[in-house]
Design an enzyme around this catalytic site. Structure first.
Site: not given
Length: 218
Positions: A136, A141, A36, A67, A7, A196-197, A32, A34, A143-144, A65, A174-176
Site C-alpha cells: 500500500m 480507505g 472495505m 480490507m 480499481s 483508480g483516479s 481490482h 476494493d 481513493g485519490g 483486495h 496501490d495508491g497514488g
C-alpha cells in the site's frame, strides 16, 4: 510483466458493467476490487453479490483486495462470486500462513497486503507460498490520495527479499499511481499497478493505460 489493474472504487457505480467493459477495451489487465468493511478502514464498499453480478461482464481476472478485520469469514463467498486472486492484510491475521494456504487450496491465487507502516519482515516465512505482495502506497480507505514516497524504498526491499529467496512473486502497488510516477515505482521493483483516479478521471482511458505501460517499461 507490467500489468495495469484499474480499481473500480473510482468508477461510476450506476453503470458498473459498462465501466468494466470500457476498462477491458482500454487495455486493462485485471480488475481490482476494493472491499472495505468500515472497521479495518474508514469506508464501506461492495460485497460478494456485486462481484458475482459483474463476473459475467468480462473475462479479465478479478483481483479482490479484502480490507477487512475478518477476511476469512468471507473468502468462500468471494471465490464463489468469481475472484481469481484474493489479497488479505497481514495486520489482521494471527495465522497468516494458514490463511494463505486455505486460499490456495481453494484454487485461486493468494496475496498479502502491507499497510505503509507495516514492516516487511512479516513476509519472511510466507513469501514462498505467495503469488503476489501488495504494498500500500497510501493509507487504505479512500481513493485519490497522494503517493507516499518512502514506499519506494519498501518496494525495493521486498524485491530484494524475493530475489534473495529465488521465488516468483509479483509486487503490486496501490495508491497514488499515475503516469507521472509509475516509472519510479516500476524501477523500484513493482510490476502490477492499481490505478483508480488516474484512469477514471481521464478523457481517454485507453491512452492513459497505454501511457502508464510505456512509462513503466522505461
Amino acid at each position: 510483466m507490467i500489468k495495469i489493474a484499474p480499481s473500480i472504487l473510482s468508477s461510476d457505480f450506476s453503470k458498473l458493467g459498462e465501466e468494466i467493459k470500457s476498462l477491458e477495451d482500454a487495455g486493462a489487465d485485471m480488475i481490482h476490487i476494493d472491499v472495505m468493511d468500515g472497521h479495518f478502514v474508514p469506508n464501506l464498499t461492495l460485497g460478494p453479490p456485486i462481484v458475482g453480478a459483474i463476473r459475467s461482464v468480462t473475462d479479465l481476472p478479478f483481483d479482490v483486495h479484502l480490507m477487512m478485520d475478518n477476511p476469512m469469514d468471507f473468502i468462500d463467498d468471494f471465490i464463489d462470486a468469481g475472484a481469481d486472486n484474493i489479497t488479505v492484510h497481514a495486520e489482521v491475521l494471527s495465522h497468516l500462513h494458514r490463511s494463505i494456504m486455505y486460499i490456495k487450496e481453494k484454487g485461486v491465487k493468494a496475496s498479502v497486503a502491507l499497510n505503509p507502516s507495516t514492516p516487511i519482515d512479516v513476509l519472511e516465512y510466507v513469501l514462498d507460498e505467495l503469488d503476489m505482495v501488495l504494498i500500500m502506497t497510501v493509507n487504505p480507505g479512500f481513493g485519490g490520495q497522494k503517493f507516499i514516497s518512502p514506499m519506494l524504498g519498501k518496494i525495493k526491499s521486498v524485491k530484494d527479499m524475493i530475489n534473495s529467496k529465488g521465488v516468483n512473486v509479483d509486487i503490486q502497488v496501490d495508491g497514488g499511481i499515475s503516469p507521472h510516477n509509475i516509472d519510479k515505482v516500476s524501477a523500484a521493483g513493482a510490476n502490477i499497478f492499481v490505478a483508480g483516479s488516474s484512469v477514471f478521471s481521464g478523457q481517454d482511458r485507453r491512452l492513459t493505460i497505454r501511457k502508464m505501460k510505456e512509462r513503466a517499461n522505461l
